[in-house]
Scaffold this motif. Structure first.
Motif, PDB file in Angstrom:
ATOM      1  N   LEU A  36    -103.303 -44.111  47.124  1.00 42.42           N
ATOM      2  CA  LEU A  36    -103.927 -45.416  46.887  1.00 42.42           C
ATOM      3  C   LEU A  36    -104.565 -45.466  45.504  1.00 42.42           C
ATOM      4  O   LEU A  36    -104.429 -46.456  44.774  1.00 42.42           O
ATOM      5  CB  LEU A  36    -104.993 -45.691  47.949  1.00 42.42           C
ATOM      6  CG  LEU A  36    -104.508 -45.908  49.379  1.00 42.42           C
ATOM      7  CD1 LEU A  36    -105.696 -46.137  50.304  1.00 42.42           C
ATOM      8  CD2 LEU A  36    -103.561 -47.095  49.450  1.00 42.42           C
ATOM      9  N   GLU A  37    -105.252 -44.406  45.145  1.00 37.29           N
ATOM     10  CA  GLU A  37    -105.941 -44.357  43.858  1.00 37.29           C
ATOM     11  C   GLU A  37    -104.953 -44.507  42.703  1.00 37.29           C
ATOM     12  O   GLU A  37    -105.179 -45.276  41.760  1.00 37.29           O
ATOM     13  CB  GLU A  37    -106.721 -43.049  43.742  1.00 37.29           C
ATOM     14  CG  GLU A  37    -107.587 -42.953  42.499  1.00 37.29           C
ATOM     15  CD  GLU A  37    -108.415 -41.688  42.501  1.00 37.29           C
ATOM     16  OE1 GLU A  37    -109.590 -41.731  42.134  1.00 37.29           O
ATOM     17  OE2 GLU A  37    -107.862 -40.621  42.896  1.00 37.29           O
ATOM     18  N   ALA A  38    -103.840 -43.793  42.785  1.00 35.28           N
ATOM     19  CA  ALA A  38    -102.823 -43.888  41.727  1.00 35.28           C
ATOM     20  C   ALA A  38    -102.271 -45.310  41.630  1.00 35.28           C
ATOM     21  O   ALA A  38    -102.068 -45.840  40.530  1.00 35.28           O
ATOM     22  CB  ALA A  38    -101.693 -42.891  41.997  1.00 35.28           C
ATOM     23  N   GLY A  39    -102.018 -45.941  42.784  1.00 36.15           N
ATOM     24  CA  GLY A  39    -101.498 -47.298  42.785  1.00 36.15           C
ATOM     25  C   GLY A  39    -102.491 -48.304  42.243  1.00 36.15           C
ATOM     26  O   GLY A  39    -102.114 -49.250  41.525  1.00 36.15           O
ATOM     27  N   GLN A  98    -102.735 -47.911  38.406  1.00 38.12           N
ATOM     28  CA  GLN A  98    -101.550 -48.513  37.788  1.00 38.12           C
ATOM     29  C   GLN A  98    -101.648 -50.032  37.767  1.00 38.12           C
ATOM     30  O   GLN A  98    -101.368 -50.686  36.749  1.00 38.12           O
ATOM     31  CB  GLN A  98    -100.299 -48.090  38.562  1.00 38.12           C
ATOM     32  CG  GLN A  98     -99.003 -48.675  38.016  1.00 38.12           C
ATOM     33  CD  GLN A  98     -97.861 -48.569  39.026  1.00 38.12           C
ATOM     34  OE1 GLN A  98     -97.962 -49.088  40.141  1.00 38.12           O
ATOM     35  NE2 GLN A  98     -96.791 -47.877  38.644  1.00 38.12           N
ATOM     36  N   ARG A  99    -102.055 -50.612  38.881  1.00 42.92           N
ATOM     37  CA  ARG A  99    -102.070 -52.070  39.012  1.00 42.92           C
ATOM     38  C   ARG A  99    -103.111 -52.712  38.095  1.00 42.92           C
ATOM     39  O   ARG A  99    -102.820 -53.684  37.399  1.00 42.92           O
ATOM     40  CB  ARG A  99    -102.343 -52.441  40.477  1.00 42.92           C
ATOM     41  CG  ARG A  99    -102.121 -53.922  40.790  1.00 42.92           C
ATOM     42  CD  ARG A  99    -102.274 -54.196  42.262  1.00 42.92           C
ATOM     43  NE  ARG A  99    -101.980 -55.567  42.605  1.00 42.92           N
ATOM     44  CZ  ARG A  99    -100.826 -56.011  43.098  1.00 42.92           C
ATOM     45  NH1 ARG A  99     -99.836 -55.163  43.303  1.00 42.92           N
ATOM     46  NH2 ARG A  99    -100.667 -57.291  43.397  1.00 42.92           N
ATOM     47  N   ILE A 103     -95.952 -55.338  36.564  1.00 42.71           N
ATOM     48  CA  ILE A 103     -96.171 -53.887  36.464  1.00 42.71           C
ATOM     49  C   ILE A 103     -94.980 -53.214  35.784  1.00 42.71           C
ATOM     50  O   ILE A 103     -95.144 -52.379  34.881  1.00 42.71           O
ATOM     51  CB  ILE A 103     -96.421 -53.284  37.858  1.00 42.71           C
ATOM     52  CG1 ILE A 103     -97.784 -53.741  38.398  1.00 42.71           C
ATOM     53  CG2 ILE A 103     -96.353 -51.753  37.817  1.00 42.71           C
ATOM     54  CD1 ILE A 103     -98.030 -53.400  39.847  1.00 42.71           C
ATOM     55  N   ARG A 104     -93.777 -53.579  36.190  1.00 42.46           N
ATOM     56  CA  ARG A 104     -92.586 -52.973  35.558  1.00 42.46           C
ATOM     57  C   ARG A 104     -92.527 -53.285  34.073  1.00 42.46           C
ATOM     58  O   ARG A 104     -92.201 -52.426  33.247  1.00 42.46           O
ATOM     59  CB  ARG A 104     -91.321 -53.482  36.253  1.00 42.46           C
ATOM     60  CG  ARG A 104     -91.162 -53.026  37.692  1.00 42.46           C
ATOM     61  CD  ARG A 104     -89.831 -53.458  38.279  1.00 42.46           C
ATOM     62  NE  ARG A 104     -89.786 -53.205  39.722  1.00 42.46           N
ATOM     63  CZ  ARG A 104     -89.968 -54.143  40.649  1.00 42.46           C
ATOM     64  NH1 ARG A 104     -90.171 -55.413  40.286  1.00 42.46           N
ATOM     65  NH2 ARG A 104     -89.936 -53.827  41.926  1.00 42.46           N
ATOM     66  N   PHE A 105     -92.844 -54.531  33.711  1.00 44.99           N
ATOM     67  CA  PHE A 105     -92.730 -54.965  32.311  1.00 44.99           C
ATOM     68  C   PHE A 105     -93.718 -54.227  31.418  1.00 44.99           C
ATOM     69  O   PHE A 105     -93.374 -53.788  30.318  1.00 44.99           O
ATOM     70  CB  PHE A 105     -92.960 -56.476  32.217  1.00 44.99           C
ATOM     71  CG  PHE A 105     -92.791 -57.038  30.831  1.00 44.99           C
ATOM     72  CD1 PHE A 105     -91.525 -57.321  30.331  1.00 44.99           C
ATOM     73  CD2 PHE A 105     -93.896 -57.285  30.032  1.00 44.99           C
ATOM     74  CE1 PHE A 105     -91.371 -57.838  29.054  1.00 44.99           C
ATOM     75  CE2 PHE A 105     -93.745 -57.799  28.755  1.00 44.99           C
ATOM     76  CZ  PHE A 105     -92.476 -58.079  28.254  1.00 44.99           C
ATOM     77  N   GLU A 112     -92.159 -48.194  38.398  1.00 44.18           N
ATOM     78  CA  GLU A 112     -92.061 -48.932  39.649  1.00 44.18           C
ATOM     79  C   GLU A 112     -93.456 -49.039  40.269  1.00 44.18           C
ATOM     80  O   GLU A 112     -94.248 -48.094  40.174  1.00 44.18           O
ATOM     81  CB  GLU A 112     -91.121 -48.222  40.628  1.00 44.18           C
ATOM     82  CG  GLU A 112     -89.653 -48.430  40.315  1.00 44.18           C
ATOM     83  CD  GLU A 112     -89.267 -49.904  40.380  1.00 44.18           C
ATOM     84  OE1 GLU A 112     -89.551 -50.562  41.406  1.00 44.18           O
ATOM     85  OE2 GLU A 112     -88.684 -50.394  39.402  1.00 44.18           O
ATOM     86  N   PRO A 113     -93.787 -50.153  40.896  1.00 41.49           N
ATOM     87  CA  PRO A 113     -95.106 -50.284  41.522  1.00 41.49           C
ATOM     88  C   PRO A 113     -95.315 -49.217  42.598  1.00 41.49           C
ATOM     89  O   PRO A 113     -94.441 -48.977  43.429  1.00 41.49           O
ATOM     90  CB  PRO A 113     -95.071 -51.688  42.137  1.00 41.49           C
ATOM     91  CG  PRO A 113     -93.995 -52.418  41.401  1.00 41.49           C
ATOM     92  CD  PRO A 113     -92.980 -51.385  41.021  1.00 41.49           C
TER      93      PRO A 113
END
Length: 475
Positions: free
Chosen positions: A84-87, A90-91, A330-332, A337-338
């Motif tokens: 969760l933390e990594a996601g 990233q977001r 996120i990809r751009f 990848e999300p």
């Protein structure tokens, strides 16, 4: 059947216990009968004495309420949290890049990542910020990202809160309450601390101060005042941060700089953690009838003389229509990848999506793209025929203003019911994510909101939901 945080797919508590909950299960088995009910009554008494309330606008019964607190913690294992933390990192990093781009070169719009009109005609898009760069380049210093779970490994982002996310005071107070009520349980459980959040936030705000502020910037929390629904949180955070809580009338702008009125004369202000919406920040730039803001604040901000946290114009990123494009965003901006997926969503502005939504209203959750707090939405399975028909007309009249999502089987967590028994109730989670030039950090835990009514999926406090302490395990 919904996935249960404690029992997994088991149909009843006691038949199976997931690893992260085994220590709690042992403790519950040994606890004297009635202990949880007694501790629950103590918690309510403590919260009432401390005045931990929120205002409810338009409520005839009471203008202020306690948010119900459930004494059974929600527990997240170390490996689960790492994902969760990594996601989240990233977001939120992508959201900051997205905001810098749409108020700058607009490369994502030129590339067709999302429709330009969705951004440029968005009610939260702020033309005054076009071409501007906030001090230190950070747009969203504090984000609250709402997560839901539907299975063992299935977490989804329900929405992003990038303007003035609330609830962190309840996260901190819930932990303090649990440590007071159950010290023996904490002695046996490797729970990561959330008490460091105030230090993390203060460090992030300091790091985002204008360069001219030096090593010891002056920070204030700007509140609309005691009649705001989150005023308790504003005063709580100012106290925890060790900074002044101010209203608009306490600040003024002179020679392009922001000052605070004090008993010892004026004092320069470098960072404003504002809990006031964009429209009310500065009557010279936005709503001229606003008595909440500070005349000239935007000019000082645009000149880089003061940091506003969060930046003006960040509401574009938590618009629910823009949310549907977050995987592409996120990809751009990251080339990755999300890690965390969105909830599957139909954009009602698209004819085929609108057609599907209208044909399945009884099954779907329909939301206003600019709505929040559980208002302006239809929960199809729980709605009456008249409510569904009202929404049908609204969708047909203005489809651009709505998105639709499946009615997810949100995970449940053990919750003390009115009979004093532990029963499954649906939950979500709002972790708090902090950004500064030094990077993106996540407080280990967050605010778990719980739907206290059996079968209900609505967790918002304004709609009758409650909260839980969230334990992230160290191992």
């Amino acid at each position: 059947m919904a996935f249960d945080e404690m029992s997994g797919e088991a149909s009843a508590y006691g038949t199976h216990v997931r690893e992260s909950y085994r220590g709690l299960a042992r403790w519950l088995a040994e606890a004297p009968e009635g202990l949880l009910q007694a501790r629950s009554r103590q918690a309510e008494l403590f919260f009432r004495r401390m005045g931990i309330t929120f205002a409810v606008y338009g409520d005839a019964e009471s203008s202020e309420r306690l948010i119900p607190f459930d004494v059974a913690p929600r527990i997240i294992g170390a490996a689960e949290w790492a994902g969760l933390e990594a996601g989240l990192i990233q977001r939120v990093a992508a959201i900051n890049l997205f905001l810098a781009d749409i108020y700058g070169p607009q490369e994502c719009l030129k590339a067709g990542v999302l429709p330009a009109e969705l951004v440029l005609t968005n009610p939260h898009y702020c033309p005054e910020m076009q071409g501007q760069r906030p001090p230190r380049g950070i747009w969203v210093q504090i984000a609250g990202v709402d997560l839901v779970r539907t299975g063992e490994d299935d977490f989804y982002v329900l929405e992003d809160n990038c303007r003035t996310p609330s609830g962190v005071s309840y996260m901190l107070e819930n932990r303090e309450m649990m440590m007071r009520l159950f010290p023996d349980l904490f002695a046996d459980y490797p729970v990561r601390p959330v008490e460091t959040y105030a230090d993390m936030l203060l460090a992030s705000l300091r790091a985002c101060a204008p360069e001219a502020a030096g090593a010891d910037p002056t920070i204030v929390v700007l509140t609309p005042g005691p009649f705001n629904s989150a005023y308790y949180e504003h005063s709580f955070l100012a106290d925890k941060l060790g900074v002044e809580l101010v209203e608009g009338r306490d600040l003024f702008v002179d020679d392009g700089k922001v000052f605070m009125r004090t008993t010892e004369g004026r004092q320069r202000v470098d960072v404003v953690y504002r809990r006031i919406d964009d429209d009310f920040l500065d009557p010279l730039t936005f709503r001229p009838d606003s008595a909440l803001g500070v005349p000239g604040l935007m000019a000082a901000y645009q000149a880089g003389a003061v940091t506003l946290a969060n930046a003006v114009g960040t509401g574009v990123a938590d618009d629910k229509a823009v949310y549907t494009y977050m995987p592409e965003i996120i990809r751009f901006f990251t080339g990755e990848e999300p890690i965390l997926n969105n909830v599957p969503t139909w954009r009602c502005r698209e004819p085929e999506a609108l057609k599907y939504t209208l044909a399945h209203l009884e099954e779907l959750v329909v939301k206003e793209v600019g709505g929040s707090g559980g208002y302006g939405m239809l929960v199809g399975p729980a709605a009456s025929k008249s409510e569904i028909e009202t929404f049908r007309r609204r969708l047909i009249d203005d489809p651009d203003e709505f998105i639709a999502q499946p009615t997810l089987a949100l995970s449940t967590a053990p919750t003390l019911d009115r009979n004093g028994e532990l029963a499954p109730r649906h939950v979500d989670l709002r972790p708090f994510v902090l950004s500064s030039p030094e990077g993106v950090k996540v407080a280990p835990g967050g605010l778990t909101r719980v739907a206290l009514k059996e079968g209900s999926l609505v967790v918002n406090s304004s709609q009758g939901g409650g909260t839980k302490d969230t334990w992230v395990l160290d191992v």
